[in-house]
Design a protein around this motif. Structure first.
Motif, PDB file in Angstrom:
ATOM      1  N   THR A 150      38.128   6.323 -19.489  1.00  0.00           N
ATOM      2  CA  THR A 150      37.485   6.017 -20.781  1.00  0.00           C
ATOM      3  C   THR A 150      38.091   4.754 -21.377  1.00  0.00           C
ATOM      4  OG1 THR A 150      37.155   8.359 -21.192  1.00  0.00           O
ATOM      5  CG2 THR A 150      36.971   6.905 -23.092  1.00  0.00           C
ATOM      6  N   ARG A 151      39.410   4.679 -21.337  1.00  0.00           N
ATOM      7  CA  ARG A 151      40.057   3.509 -21.945  1.00  0.00           C
ATOM      8  C   ARG A 151      39.632   2.225 -21.237  1.00  0.00           C
ATOM      9  NH1 ARG A 151      46.099   4.464 -22.312  1.00  0.00           N
ATOM     10  NH2 ARG A 151      45.912   6.604 -21.611  1.00  0.00           N
ATOM     11  N   ARG A 152      39.564   2.285 -19.906  1.00  0.00           N
ATOM     12  CA  ARG A 152      39.126   1.100 -19.143  1.00  0.00           C
ATOM     13  C   ARG A 152      37.692   0.722 -19.500  1.00  0.00           C
ATOM     14  NH1 ARG A 152      40.587   2.815 -13.118  1.00  0.00           N
ATOM     15  NH2 ARG A 152      42.840   2.666 -13.196  1.00  0.00           N
ATOM     16  N   ARG A 153      36.833   1.739 -19.575  1.00  0.00           N
ATOM     17  CA  ARG A 153      35.419   1.472 -19.862  1.00  0.00           C
ATOM     18  C   ARG A 153      35.251   0.892 -21.270  1.00  0.00           C
ATOM     19  NH1 ARG A 153      31.220  -0.532 -17.911  1.00  0.00           N
ATOM     20  NH2 ARG A 153      29.268   0.193 -18.760  1.00  0.00           N
ATOM     21  N   CYS A 154      36.066   1.382 -22.232  1.00  0.00           N
ATOM     22  CA  CYS A 154      35.993   0.853 -23.605  1.00  0.00           C
ATOM     23  C   CYS A 154      36.357  -0.633 -23.617  1.00  0.00           C
ATOM     24  CB  CYS A 154      36.945   1.613 -24.534  1.00  0.00           C
ATOM     25  SG  CYS A 154      36.346   3.254 -24.974  1.00  0.00           S
ATOM     26  N   VAL A 155      37.386  -0.998 -22.868  1.00  0.00           N
ATOM     27  CA  VAL A 155      37.805  -2.406 -22.805  1.00  0.00           C
ATOM     28  C   VAL A 155      36.688  -3.249 -22.182  1.00  0.00           C
ATOM     29  CG1 VAL A 155      39.466  -4.022 -21.758  1.00  0.00           C
ATOM     30  CG2 VAL A 155      40.268  -1.832 -22.714  1.00  0.00           C
ATOM     31  N   GLU A 156      36.120  -2.749 -21.077  1.00  0.00           N
ATOM     32  CA  GLU A 156      35.032  -3.466 -20.389  1.00  0.00           C
ATOM     33  C   GLU A 156      33.841  -3.666 -21.318  1.00  0.00           C
ATOM     34  OE1 GLU A 156      35.428  -1.549 -15.998  1.00  0.00           O
ATOM     35  OE2 GLU A 156      33.484  -1.345 -16.974  1.00  0.00           O
ATOM     36  N   LEU A 157      33.449  -2.569 -21.999  1.00  0.00           N
ATOM     37  CA  LEU A 157      32.268  -2.628 -22.869  1.00  0.00           C
ATOM     38  C   LEU A 157      32.493  -3.540 -24.063  1.00  0.00           C
ATOM     39  CD1 LEU A 157      30.885   1.028 -22.978  1.00  0.00           C
ATOM     40  CD2 LEU A 157      29.731  -1.001 -22.106  1.00  0.00           C
ATOM     41  N   ALA A 158      33.709  -3.483 -24.631  1.00  0.00           N
ATOM     42  CA  ALA A 158      34.017  -4.336 -25.785  1.00  0.00           C
ATOM     43  C   ALA A 158      33.891  -5.803 -25.376  1.00  0.00           C
ATOM     44  CB  ALA A 158      35.419  -4.024 -26.316  1.00  0.00           C
ATOM     45  N   ALA A 159      34.357  -6.131 -24.161  1.00  0.00           N
ATOM     46  CA  ALA A 159      34.270  -7.519 -23.678  1.00  0.00           C
ATOM     47  C   ALA A 159      32.808  -7.912 -23.478  1.00  0.00           C
ATOM     48  CB  ALA A 159      35.053  -7.673 -22.385  1.00  0.00           C
ATOM     49  N   LEU A 160      32.035  -6.955 -22.982  1.00  0.00           N
ATOM     50  CA  LEU A 160      30.628  -7.216 -22.666  1.00  0.00           C
ATOM     51  C   LEU A 160      29.785  -7.352 -23.940  1.00  0.00           C
ATOM     52  CD1 LEU A 160      29.390  -7.139 -19.741  1.00  0.00           C
ATOM     53  CD2 LEU A 160      28.553  -4.859 -20.313  1.00  0.00           C
ATOM     54  N   LEU A 161      30.054  -6.454 -24.914  1.00  0.00           N
ATOM     55  CA  LEU A 161      29.204  -6.389 -26.111  1.00  0.00           C
ATOM     56  C   LEU A 161      29.733  -7.221 -27.272  1.00  0.00           C
ATOM     57  CD1 LEU A 161      28.629  -2.499 -26.066  1.00  0.00           C
ATOM     58  CD2 LEU A 161      27.096  -4.258 -25.187  1.00  0.00           C
ATOM     59  N   GLY A 162      31.021  -7.563 -27.211  1.00  0.00           N
ATOM     60  CA  GLY A 162      31.608  -8.357 -28.290  1.00  0.00           C
ATOM     61  C   GLY A 162      31.987  -7.538 -29.517  1.00  0.00           C
ATOM     62  N   HIS A 163      31.932  -6.203 -29.415  1.00  0.00           N
ATOM     63  CA  HIS A 163      32.431  -5.368 -30.520  1.00  0.00           C
ATOM     64  C   HIS A 163      33.049  -4.091 -29.949  1.00  0.00           C
ATOM     65  CE1 HIS A 163      29.010  -2.644 -30.064  1.00  0.00           C
ATOM     66  NE2 HIS A 163      28.232  -3.715 -30.004  1.00  0.00           N
ATOM     67  N   ASP A 164      33.867  -3.432 -30.778  1.00  0.00           N
ATOM     68  CA  ASP A 164      34.533  -2.212 -30.302  1.00  0.00           C
ATOM     69  C   ASP A 164      33.536  -1.093 -30.045  1.00  0.00           C
ATOM     70  OD1 ASP A 164      36.971  -3.337 -30.271  1.00  0.00           O
ATOM     71  OD2 ASP A 164      37.682  -2.444 -32.160  1.00  0.00           O
ATOM     72  N   VAL A 165      33.868  -0.220 -29.120  1.00  0.00           N
ATOM     73  CA  VAL A 165      33.000   0.939 -28.875  1.00  0.00           C
ATOM     74  C   VAL A 165      33.804   2.211 -29.155  1.00  0.00           C
ATOM     75  CG1 VAL A 165      31.460  -0.153 -27.195  1.00  0.00           C
ATOM     76  CG2 VAL A 165      33.586   0.858 -26.415  1.00  0.00           C
ATOM     77  N   ASP A 166      33.088   3.284 -29.423  1.00  0.00           N
ATOM     78  CA  ASP A 166      33.728   4.519 -29.840  1.00  0.00           C
ATOM     79  C   ASP A 166      34.302   5.281 -28.633  1.00  0.00           C
ATOM     80  OD1 ASP A 166      34.420   6.643 -31.587  1.00  0.00           O
ATOM     81  OD2 ASP A 166      32.631   7.723 -30.900  1.00  0.00           O
ATOM     82  N   TYR A 167      35.615   5.490 -28.653  1.00  0.00           N
ATOM     83  CA  TYR A 167      36.317   6.166 -27.558  1.00  0.00           C
ATOM     84  C   TYR A 167      35.699   7.540 -27.267  1.00  0.00           C
ATOM     85  CZ  TYR A 167      40.098   8.675 -25.124  1.00  0.00           C
ATOM     86  OH  TYR A 167      40.826   9.429 -24.230  1.00  0.00           O
ATOM     87  N   ASP A 168      35.442   8.324 -28.333  1.00  0.00           N
ATOM     88  CA  ASP A 168      34.950   9.698 -28.129  1.00  0.00           C
ATOM     89  C   ASP A 168      33.576   9.724 -27.462  1.00  0.00           C
ATOM     90  OD1 ASP A 168      37.240  10.694 -29.203  1.00  0.00           O
ATOM     91  OD2 ASP A 168      36.418  10.942 -31.223  1.00  0.00           O
ATOM     92  N   THR A 169      32.721   8.738 -27.836  1.00  0.00           N
ATOM     93  CA  THR A 169      31.381   8.675 -27.234  1.00  0.00           C
ATOM     94  C   THR A 169      31.501   8.410 -25.731  1.00  0.00           C
ATOM     95  OG1 THR A 169      30.602   7.696 -29.288  1.00  0.00           O
ATOM     96  CG2 THR A 169      29.125   7.511 -27.387  1.00  0.00           C
ATOM     97  N   ILE A 170      32.330   7.444 -25.388  1.00  0.00           N
ATOM     98  CA  ILE A 170      32.473   7.075 -23.968  1.00  0.00           C
ATOM     99  C   ILE A 170      33.129   8.223 -23.198  1.00  0.00           C
ATOM    100  CG2 ILE A 170      33.438   5.367 -22.354  1.00  0.00           C
ATOM    101  CD1 ILE A 170      31.305   4.235 -24.246  1.00  0.00           C
TER     102      ILE A 170
END
Ligand code: DC
Length: 229
Positions: A150-170
């Motif tokens: 989850t933590r890796r995916r959050c970092v990847e998504l934040a880089a891709l989308l340009g904003h933070d994503v919700d840890y619990d959702t992922i």
């Protein structure tokens, strides 16, 4: 030479498989992209992803292809390059949903086997070592905890989308996908008896690749390839 790398989503299989393909000089095949293309096809046809009969009714209209362009796999759905489109998270979930159906798996598996019979390959997926290539020369089962993935995916998504994503959702999405993949009736995600399990949680990518390169069958293959040149 057939190298199978299985494991849950986000364990880093595709990155490892790509690095290995470069080091070993053999083709990398992303099998998940084919299930993703099948999921995308079902979404685009407006089909209910839970409705097995409806998906069966449209499957003959689906044509999958892969091509290697500059050494990279490009995935085609009915002639359209969908390599980038299939990366969306909802397409991943759709892939996991339609991948439960036998007729979808049969189509994708026969396509994969056909490709793997013509050349040396390293491929990643869920059931490569158990079902698709049960006689693969080398089988790896790559794992990492849900938290780490989850933590890796959050970092990847934040880089891709340009904003933070919700840890619990992922976290919930990854858990749902694991559950679906491990509990489906046909070819569930599981370690083959003769697979080497590698916990990628506290290893760098290079360390994981080195562990695979140290496996006897891989060392022998690379040595023989080197001798041939
Ligand atoms: O590896 P991936 O995240 O691209 O895979 C997407 C989905 O496709 C995954 O949740 C389950 C399915 N899949 C499968 O059933 N068998 C494979 N060999 C690869 C993927």
């Amino acid at each position: 030479m057939q190298i199978a790398i299985d494991g849950p989503s986000g364990s880093g299989k595709s990155t490892i498989a790509k690095m290995l393909s470069q080091k070993a000089g053999i083709v990398y095949m992303d099998t998940g992209a084919l299930y993703r293309a099948s999921g995308l096809f079902a979404i685009r046809m407006g089909t209910n992803l839970e409705d097995e009969a409806a998906i069966k009714g449209i499957i003959d209209k689906m044509r999958l292809e892969i091509k290697y362009i500059d050494g990279e796999q490009r995935t085609f759905l009915n002639g359209e390059d969908v390599t980038n489109a299939v990366r969306a998270d909802e397409v991943g979930l759709a892939a996991s949903a339609v991948g439960r159906f036998e007729f979808v798996r049969e189509r994708v598996v026969s396509f994969i086997r056909d490709t793997a019979s013509k050349q040396s390959v390293v491929m990643d997926g869920r059931d490569i070592g158990t079902v698709v290539l049960p006689n693969a020369d080398v089988k790896i089962f790559l794992t990492a905890s849900v938290d780490i993935r989850t933590r890796r995916r959050c970092v990847e998504l934040a880089a891709l989308l340009g904003h933070d994503v919700d840890y619990d959702t992922i976290f919930a999405q990854i858990e749902q996908r694991d559950y679906q993949d491990m509990n489906r009736k046909i070819a569930p995600l599981k370690k083959a008896d003769d697979a080497v399990e590698i916990d990628a949680a506290h290893l760098t990518k290079e360390e994981v690749v080195d562990k695979i390169l140290e496996i006897d069958a891989v060392t022998h293959f690379l040595k023989n390839e080197g001798d041939d040149e």
